[in-house]
Design an enzyme around this catalytic site. Structure first.
Site, PDB file in Angstrom:
ATOM      1  N   TYR A 264       3.348  -2.694 103.266  1.00  0.00           N
ATOM      2  CA  TYR A 264       4.682  -3.265 103.327  1.00  0.00           C
ATOM      3  C   TYR A 264       4.837  -4.479 102.414  1.00  0.00           C
ATOM      4  O   TYR A 264       5.928  -4.788 101.954  1.00  0.00           O
ATOM      5  CB  TYR A 264       4.987  -3.764 104.751  1.00  0.00           C
ATOM      6  CG  TYR A 264       5.095  -2.721 105.813  1.00  0.00           C
ATOM      7  CD1 TYR A 264       6.019  -1.689 105.712  1.00  0.00           C
ATOM      8  CD2 TYR A 264       4.313  -2.799 106.966  1.00  0.00           C
ATOM      9  CE1 TYR A 264       6.143  -0.757 106.730  1.00  0.00           C
ATOM     10  CE2 TYR A 264       4.434  -1.871 107.980  1.00  0.00           C
ATOM     11  CZ  TYR A 264       5.344  -0.850 107.861  1.00  0.00           C
ATOM     12  OH  TYR A 264       5.476   0.064 108.859  1.00  0.00           O
ATOM     13  N   THR A 300       4.599   6.380 102.128  1.00  0.00           N
ATOM     14  CA  THR A 300       4.898   4.982 102.411  1.00  0.00           C
ATOM     15  C   THR A 300       4.521   4.638 103.855  1.00  0.00           C
ATOM     16  O   THR A 300       4.423   5.509 104.720  1.00  0.00           O
ATOM     17  CB  THR A 300       6.389   4.670 102.238  1.00  0.00           C
ATOM     18  OG1 THR A 300       7.130   5.226 103.344  1.00  0.00           O
ATOM     19  CG2 THR A 300       6.929   5.205 100.924  1.00  0.00           C
ATOM     20  N   ASP A 301       4.341   3.353 104.099  1.00  0.00           N
ATOM     21  CA  ASP A 301       4.195   2.896 105.471  1.00  0.00           C
ATOM     22  C   ASP A 301       5.512   3.130 106.207  1.00  0.00           C
ATOM     23  O   ASP A 301       6.547   3.394 105.605  1.00  0.00           O
ATOM     24  CB  ASP A 301       3.788   1.421 105.495  1.00  0.00           C
ATOM     25  CG  ASP A 301       2.897   1.091 106.686  1.00  0.00           C
ATOM     26  OD1 ASP A 301       3.041   1.750 107.734  1.00  0.00           O
ATOM     27  OD2 ASP A 301       2.076   0.171 106.576  1.00  0.00           O
ATOM     28  N   TRP A 302       5.470   3.008 107.512  1.00  0.00           N
ATOM     29  CA  TRP A 302       6.574   3.470 108.362  1.00  0.00           C
ATOM     30  C   TRP A 302       7.785   2.528 108.304  1.00  0.00           C
ATOM     31  O   TRP A 302       7.661   1.316 108.408  1.00  0.00           O
ATOM     32  CB  TRP A 302       6.074   3.598 109.796  1.00  0.00           C
ATOM     33  CG  TRP A 302       5.540   4.938 110.191  1.00  0.00           C
ATOM     34  CD1 TRP A 302       5.777   5.561 111.382  1.00  0.00           C
ATOM     35  CD2 TRP A 302       4.689   5.836 109.459  1.00  0.00           C
ATOM     36  NE1 TRP A 302       5.133   6.792 111.420  1.00  0.00           N
ATOM     37  CE2 TRP A 302       4.464   6.979 110.258  1.00  0.00           C
ATOM     38  CE3 TRP A 302       4.106   5.800 108.196  1.00  0.00           C
ATOM     39  CZ2 TRP A 302       3.685   8.060 109.847  1.00  0.00           C
ATOM     40  CZ3 TRP A 302       3.321   6.868 107.769  1.00  0.00           C
ATOM     41  CH2 TRP A 302       3.120   7.973 108.584  1.00  0.00           C
TER      42      TRP A 302
END
Length: 581
Positions: A264, A300-302
């Protein structure tokens, strides 16, 4: 039978045939990797549950055409396998029958943070990654990852949202427990063993794909705050050690890791664009793809695109540096940067809109879908591995030899910082706190007043600051020092009764007074009471060495550089410290 359904054909030919048959809507569905829950009896959730997951499983699979999911929650092995098969059957009934790929955060230890990991539940219980690092044995890490592979495979998990190979260089950062500590060389050795244990020599039907995270290394967070939250979005490199944090990722790529998750964090004060790594073309395409040669899936991260509720509280999208962009513009920027898939999101209509408007060419969507489909074919999901055997799952998960291996690793990982009277002998009168008296009774006579005890055994956790937000309360952040009232209470026990203190190190605790006054001090990274007492009484050997230093004060922590390992002045215990007893 269509060519993509023919297992005799080469994988690439099957991929191209299937891709040619897909509508844009079906392609768009592949680009999203969101969350599911299940009913306790192993059935899919078919009605809105009133929780944070607003869409039901049929809506996600049949209507939105998603095929990648992350299971939330802990359940029995048989029930998980039954649920997996029911979801696969639902997917098989769609127009093209594209199978579902199921993923999970770590499930083999003691931490339970819905944003990062789950406790072991039915699975075999091992120390956290920090504990594996404390042992420092690549062969053990391989055996651990191979055990994870077998247990995951039996219930249908085909993607591990781990290992996490960020370096623990900022003592306050909340995510250190999932790392291998502060040493880039050791982390590099252990991640290679981990990837081989999950995936085998090459990705195939017996593999679990490794999604390594968080590229390019999430350790150097400003003030140790976590970038799940706006106040923690900045990642800084005042020590100029950006390349140091890249070393483990180079090792993971060399080992053949299948997937990579950018973090992030928003880099500040570097030559990279000051946007979160999931939107950062210089990092994903320039560094990861072109310079380091990674050819796998980038997920991608959440939660990068849309605001969403968590525990009933609204959280803004982690679109750091691009907060001003619309959801569609954020998605376009991430795709331009080189991302293949959006974690924790379920808005394929945005992709359809971008292609329809001419903002993103369909050929760009095809490039990512091609990677995603190819992995499904390699994992055997279109063929022999679409379904699992619930009876086999019940026999495999938590199997006796897996559980015994995890218990042995717990003991090995314990780190003796000061030994005092250790090892203990006989059957002393024991006063215990935060230890199960029924377990301790096998080692001594349990008393309820420390004044009546020959010895006290006290288990503590690394201090942290309470945060008001429900979700953030799972991420233990802030001060590493005990508050004065709690410290006074602890020291009163330590001065009144000889006390063996065991501190669970999810972060580097500040405990100079406890180290001075405790009869003995042990660190753990996820270990049962029986593991601790076996070591204390000399029935098992502790082999752990500190995977990071333990600072002397919070002033020393604040003065240290977030990207530099073991950078505090005059630590109480240095990195690598550990005694043999």
């Amino acid at each position: 039978m269509h060519p993509y359904q023919d297992p005799a054909l080469p994988v690439d030919a099957r991929v191209e045939d299937l891709l040619s048959r897909m509508t844009l809507e079906e392609k768009a569905g592949q680009l999203f990797h969101t969350m599911l829950t299940m009913n306790a009896d192993g059935t899919p959730v078919t009605e809105a549950d009133g929780d944070d997951l607003e869409l039901t499983t049929p809506q996600l699979v049949q209507d939105l055409k998603l095929t990648h999911f992350n299971l939330l929650g802990t359940y029995g092995a048989r029930e998980t396998a039954l649920w997996h098969n029911a979801v696969q059957e639902m997917a098989e009934g769609t127009r093209l029958g594209i199978p579902v790929s199921l993923s999970t955060d770590p499930r083999h230890s003691f931490t339970d943070n819905i944003g990062a990991s789950f406790n072991s539940g039915a699975f075999s219980a091992w120390p956290e990654a920090l504990g594996l690092a404390a042992i420092g044995d690549p062969e053990l890490v391989f055996r651990f990852a191979d055990t994870v592979r077998r247990e995951y495979l039996s219930v249908g998990f085909r993607t591990a949202l781990h290992p996490q190979i960020d370096l623990a260089t900022e003592p306050r950062w909340s995510r250190q427990t999932g790392t291998f500590g502060s040493d880039a060389k050791l982390t590099s050795e252990l991640v290679q063993a981990y990837v081989r244990g999950l995936q085998g020599p090459e990705l195939g039907p017996e593999s679990v794909a490794a999604m390594v995270k968080h590229f390019p290394g999430g350790g150097p967070q400003k003030d140790g705050e976590d970038p799940h939250f706006p106040h923690g979005k900045e990642q800084v490199y005042p020590g100029g050690m950006r390349d140091y944090h890249l070393e483990p990722f180079k090792a993971a790529i060399a080992a053949g890791c299948s997937q990579m998750m950018p973090y992030y964090g928003q880099p500040v004060g570097t030559d990279w664009e000051e946007v979160g790594f999931g939107f950062n073309k210089g990092v994903i395409t320039g560094l990861l793809r072109e310079e380091l040669g990674f050819t796998g899936i980038v997920c991608t991260d959440w939660g990068l695109l849309t605001d969403a509720p968590i525990f009933g509280e609204m959280h803004e999208a982690r679109a750091w540096g691009v907060e001003h962009l619309s959801v569609a513009e954020r998605a376009a920027k991430a795709l331009d940067a080189g991302a293949d898939q959006f974690g924790g999101e379920e808005c394929p209509e945005v992709i359809v809109e971008l292609v329809g408007a001419g903002r993103i060419p369909e050929a760009r969507i095809d490039a990512s879908v091609r990677r995603l489909l190819r992995e499904k074919f390699l994992l055997g999901l279109f063929d022999e591995r679409r379904y699992v055997d619930p009876d086999e799952a019940a026999e495999t998960v938590g199997r006796a030899d897996f559980t015994a291996a995890g218990a042995a690793a717990q003991r090995r990982s314990l780190t003796v910082l000061t030994d005092g009277p250790l090892p203990l002998s006989g059957r002393p009168r024991l006063y215990v706190e935060n230890v199960d008296p029924a377990v301790a009774a096998a080692y001594g006579e349990i008393v309820t007043d420390p004044a009546d005890a020959d010895l006290a055994v006290l288990r503590l956790r690394t201090p942290y600051e309470e945060r008001p937000n429900k979700f953030e309360s799972f991420f233990h952040s802030g001060s590493l020092a005990f508050g004065q009232e709690e410290l006074d209470r602890i020291l009163a026990l330590l001065t009144a009764t000889p006390t063996v203190v065991c501190v669970n190190l999810e972060r580097p605790a500040v405990l100079p007074e406890i180290a001075e006054h405790g009869a003995a001090l042990i660190a753990d990274y996820g270990a049962g009471d029986d593991a601790l007492l076996d070591v204390a009484f000399g029935r098992a050997k502790a082999e752990g060495r500190l995977p990071f230093e333990l600072p002397r004060s919070m002033a020393a922590v604040a003065a240290s550089r977030p990207d530099v390992p073991n950078d505090t002045v005059d630590p109480v215990f240095p990195h690598g410290h550990g005694l043999e007893i």
